[in-house]
Structure formats: structure tokens, C-alpha cells
Motif scaffolding. Structure first.
Motif, PDB file in Angstrom:
ATOM      1  N   THR A 262       1.500   3.714   4.636  1.00 14.18           N
ATOM      2  CA  THR A 262       2.284   2.478   4.671  1.00 14.18           C
ATOM      3  C   THR A 262       3.686   2.710   4.100  1.00 14.18           C
ATOM      4  O   THR A 262       4.659   2.756   4.846  1.00 14.18           O
ATOM      5  N   LEU A 263       3.790   2.866   2.792  1.00 15.58           N
ATOM      6  CA  LEU A 263       5.092   3.123   2.169  1.00 15.58           C
ATOM      7  C   LEU A 263       5.460   4.599   2.247  1.00 15.58           C
ATOM      8  O   LEU A 263       6.629   4.946   2.459  1.00 15.58           O
ATOM      9  N   LEU A 264       4.475   5.459   2.064  1.00 17.88           N
ATOM     10  CA  LEU A 264       4.712   6.904   2.049  1.00 17.88           C
ATOM     11  C   LEU A 264       4.713   7.461   3.468  1.00 17.88           C
ATOM     12  O   LEU A 264       3.960   7.006   4.326  1.00 17.88           O
ATOM     13  N   ARG A 265       5.519   8.476   3.678  1.00 24.94           N
ATOM     14  CA  ARG A 265       5.523   9.159   4.966  1.00 24.94           C
ATOM     15  C   ARG A 265       4.302  10.065   5.099  1.00 24.94           C
ATOM     16  O   ARG A 265       3.524  10.229   4.151  1.00 24.94           O
ATOM     17  N   SER A 266       4.147  10.660   6.280  1.00 21.16           N
ATOM     18  CA  SER A 266       2.961  11.481   6.545  1.00 21.16           C
ATOM     19  C   SER A 266       2.816  12.637   5.575  1.00 21.16           C
ATOM     20  O   SER A 266       1.699  13.084   5.281  1.00 21.16           O
ATOM     21  N   ASP A 267       3.959  13.142   5.065  1.00 22.34           N
ATOM     22  CA  ASP A 267       3.901  14.257   4.105  1.00 22.34           C
ATOM     23  C   ASP A 267       3.708  13.786   2.673  1.00 22.34           C
ATOM     24  O   ASP A 267       3.753  14.583   1.734  1.00 22.34           O
ATOM     25  N   GLY A 268       3.494  12.470   2.481  1.00 22.56           N
ATOM     26  CA  GLY A 268       3.268  11.923   1.153  1.00 22.56           C
ATOM     27  C   GLY A 268       4.522  11.630   0.371  1.00 22.56           C
ATOM     28  O   GLY A 268       4.446  11.244  -0.808  1.00 22.56           O
ATOM     29  N   SER A 269       5.677  11.743   0.990  1.00 17.88           N
ATOM     30  CA  SER A 269       6.950  11.545   0.280  1.00 17.88           C
ATOM     31  C   SER A 269       7.447  10.115   0.405  1.00 17.88           C
ATOM     32  O   SER A 269       7.027   9.353   1.284  1.00 17.88           O
ATOM     33  N   VAL A 270       8.360   9.752  -0.511  1.00 22.67           N
ATOM     34  CA  VAL A 270       9.087   8.490  -0.431  1.00 22.67           C
ATOM     35  C   VAL A 270      10.464   8.809   0.135  1.00 22.67           C
ATOM     36  O   VAL A 270      11.222   9.570  -0.463  1.00 22.67           O
TER      37      VAL A 270
ATOM     38  N   ASP B  52       0.856  -1.179   0.000  1.00 19.87           N
ATOM     39  CA  ASP B  52       0.000   0.000   0.000  1.00 19.87           C
ATOM     40  C   ASP B  52       0.900   1.239   0.000  1.00 19.87           C
ATOM     41  O   ASP B  52       2.089   1.172   0.313  1.00 19.87           O
ATOM     42  N   LEU B  53       0.313   2.383  -0.322  1.00 17.06           N
ATOM     43  CA  LEU B  53       1.082   3.635  -0.359  1.00 17.06           C
ATOM     44  C   LEU B  53       0.805   4.508   0.869  1.00 17.06           C
ATOM     45  O   LEU B  53       1.597   4.561   1.789  1.00 17.06           O
ATOM     46  N   ASP B  54      -0.322   5.202   0.881  1.00 18.07           N
ATOM     47  CA  ASP B  54      -0.598   6.167   1.945  1.00 18.07           C
ATOM     48  C   ASP B  54      -0.700   5.489   3.304  1.00 18.07           C
ATOM     49  O   ASP B  54      -1.439   4.523   3.487  1.00 18.07           O
TER      50      ASP B  54
ATOM     51  N   THR C 259      -2.971   0.165  -4.097  1.00 21.49           N
ATOM     52  CA  THR C 259      -3.417   1.380  -3.443  1.00 21.49           C
ATOM     53  C   THR C 259      -4.889   1.690  -3.704  1.00 21.49           C
ATOM     54  O   THR C 259      -5.464   1.211  -4.681  1.00 21.49           O
ATOM     55  N   GLY C 260      -5.459   2.483  -2.835  1.00 21.84           N
ATOM     56  CA  GLY C 260      -6.781   3.015  -3.088  1.00 21.84           C
ATOM     57  C   GLY C 260      -6.761   4.216  -4.019  1.00 21.84           C
ATOM     58  O   GLY C 260      -7.800   4.640  -4.520  1.00 21.84           O
ATOM     59  N   ARG C 261      -5.569   4.771  -4.266  1.00 25.82           N
ATOM     60  CA  ARG C 261      -5.452   5.937  -5.139  1.00 25.82           C
ATOM     61  C   ARG C 261      -5.898   5.614  -6.556  1.00 25.82           C
ATOM     62  O   ARG C 261      -5.670   4.505  -7.038  1.00 25.82           O
ATOM     63  N   PRO C 262      -6.465   6.590  -7.242  1.00 23.65           N
ATOM     64  CA  PRO C 262      -6.758   6.395  -8.669  1.00 23.65           C
ATOM     65  C   PRO C 262      -5.471   6.486  -9.481  1.00 23.65           C
ATOM     66  O   PRO C 262      -4.449   7.004  -9.000  1.00 23.65           O
ATOM     67  N   PRO C 263      -5.474   6.001 -10.721  1.00 24.44           N
ATOM     68  CA  PRO C 263      -4.257   6.047 -11.541  1.00 24.44           C
ATOM     69  C   PRO C 263      -3.649   7.441 -11.661  1.00 24.44           C
ATOM     70  O   PRO C 263      -2.429   7.582 -11.665  1.00 24.44           O
TER      71      PRO C 263
END
Length: 282
Positions: free
Chosen positions: A25-33, A21-23, A55-59
Motif C-alpha cells: 500500500t504505502l511501501l513499494r514492491s522493494d519495501g522502500s518509501v 497500511d504499509l506492505d 499494519t500486519g507487521r510486528p513492532p
């Protein structure tokens, strides 16, 4: 160090897929990698592992990982509603919510939960009702239409919906999900990764689309290591041979997973990937 070291991959089935997953999980709170996560993803690809973002994000929201995709560059988006080639910026396949089921969900939730507002994700953007109040939509410029849900579903875009979203102005998110499932769960899959509900076609989830993608490549569940943090990740975590919750995960996810790692701001996914790669080394 994470809370749980997890399995010893040297003595278990050799992993082939990292599904994350991204948000949250993989991404930090500010949305960064983070740099550590970037390095871990590169290390994993070099070791022959395939990274799949689930992810739940759209493409259209996949630019955040476009710079860190390996040679595969695949994302399963919209909770399994779409498979997207991040490098080529191409939709590979989709599993839309049938119009009649979307209409049934809208009717059931309107009756059970007055004040609910709806939005719709489809291939080239989204549409929403005026009362669907969410700042998440303000940054993309992808809003195509504001109209009542029934009018949106009656349009040509009505049969291309990856994901129906529902938002309530006052209900607790978990209570919202519980009551929505009771009212409309026979028409669709209902889950969440934020205060809004995320509604997909019956039988479509992160798990089903990931399983199909893996089966097409001869990969079994036992060869998949998965990571998540929210209820929409639960089917994927249950399906994968090895599943991790990050420390900041929803209580339901923490309770459902044997393996835990550090939170997303402490690079918990990277920590596990590094261990997995070490276990693959001769």
C-alpha cells in the motif's frame, strides 16, 4: 492519476487522520518509501494531519518507517494486536490472543487442514514450529524458539501472543482462509495479507484498535482517510469515513471500496494525500 478522485474534502468533514497500511500500500514492491511518499507524509503533518501506520507487521519490523514518522510516530501493528511508538521504540498497549483460544484454533486447524504449521508473534520476538516454513523470518534474528505449537503455548510466552500465524504448504491462500474461518472462526479473528493466515483475538482487528486510538483523542471515523490492499485491511476500510484501495489490491478489497488510487509502485497513497492537503488549504 488514480482511478477515482474520491471525496471533495472541502465540502465534507475535515480529515484529521491518515491511516495507511504499509506492505503493498504505502511501501513499494522493494519495501522502500519513495521520495514522493516521504514528501507527502511531511506535507500532511505540516497541514495538521496525523499519520498512523496500520499494519500486519510486528513492532520489530517498523524500522522501515522510523525515518518518515511525523511528531506522532504511531503504528498499530500485528493487525491491531499492538500499538507501538515508532520514535521511542516503545510498546504502548497490546491486545493478546488468549491462550485457550489459541489452543482451540491450533486444534481445529490441525484437524481440518493436515500439514498446517504455526508461528507466534509476541513482544520480544517470535516462536515457530519446525514445519512453519517461511523465509520472512530469516532476516530479523528474533526467533526465540522452535517447538510444537502446544509446547510454545504452554510456556510463559503463551499468554503474550499478539498474533498467531498459520501456513499450509499446498492450499491456495484464499481457500486456506475460507476453510480456516469455517473451522476456527468462533475462537479468533482470521485474515491474511500474504499466503499465511494471521490470527488475532476475537474482536481485535486493524479497525478496532484504530477506532479505540481515535476515540481516545476525540477523532471520529468520518475524520479518517484510510488506505489498504489486502483482506486484513477490510475492517479498517469499512470503518473509516473515507477508504481507498490501491490499484494492486486484492479483488475483495477493490470490490469493497468506492475509492481507488494508483498502485503502490506508482505512489497511489501519496497522490491522494496531496489532494487531501490541497483541499485543506484556504
Amino acid at each position: 492519476m488514480g482511478e477515482d478522485e474520491g471525496v471533495n474534502h472541502a465540502s465534507a468533514v475535515r480529515p484529521r487522520i491518515i491511516a495507511t497500511d504499509l506492505d503493498g500500500t504505502l511501501l513499494r514492491s522493494d519495501g522502500s518509501v519513495s521520495e514522493r511518499t516521504r514528501a507527502a507524509l511531511t506535507l500532511a503533518e505540516a497541514a495538521g494531519l496525523c499519520i498512523v501506520f496500520v499494519t500486519g507487521r510486528p513492532p520489530r519490523w517498523m524500522e522501515v518507517v522510523s525515518a518518515v514518522t511525523g511528531p506522532h510516530g504511531i503504528a498499530i501493528c500485528s493487525n491491531g494486536g499492538a500499538v507501538y511508538d515508532v520514535r521511542r521504540k516503545e510498546l504502548v498497549s497490546s491486545f493478546p490472543l488468549p491462550r485457550q483460544d489459541a489452543l482451540a484454533v491450533v486444534a481445529a486447524l490441525r484437524a481440518e487442514l493436515p500439514g498446517v504449521g504455526f508461528a507466534f508473534e509476541y513482544p520480544d520476538g517470535f516462536a515457530s514450529e519446525a514445519q512453519y516454513d517461511s523465509p520472512m523470518w530469516d532476516d530479523s534474528g528474533a526467533l526465540r524458539w522452535i517447538a510444537p505449537a502446544e509446547e510454545i503455548l504452554a510456556s510463559a510466552a503463551g499468554d503474550q501472543v499478539f498474533k498467531l500465524l498459520a501456513r499450509h504448504p499446498t492450499l491456495d491462500p484464499d481457500e486456506f482462509m475460507r476453510r480456516a474461518r469455517a473451522a476456527a472462526g468462533q475462537h479468533a479473528e482470521i485474515t491474511r495479507s500474504s499466503p499465511m493466515l494471521e490470527i488475532s483475538a476475537t474482536g481485535v482487528s486493524k479497525a478496532t484498535t484504530l477506532a479505540l486510538w481515535c476515540a481516545e483523542r476525540g477523532v471520529t471515523a468520518a475524520e479518517v482517510v484510510a488506505f489498504g490492499d489486502m483482506p486484513n485491511d477490510l475492517p479498517m476500510l469499512a470503518w473509516a469515513g473515507t477508504a481507498y484501495a490501491v490499484a494492486n489490491a486484492h479483488p475483495l478489497v477493490l470490490a469493497a471500496t468506492t475509492h481507488h488510487t494508483a498502485d503502490h509502485d506508482a505512489d497511489g497513497v501519496a497522490e491522494v494525500i496531496e489532494r487531501v492537503v490541497r483541499g485543506l488549504e484556504p
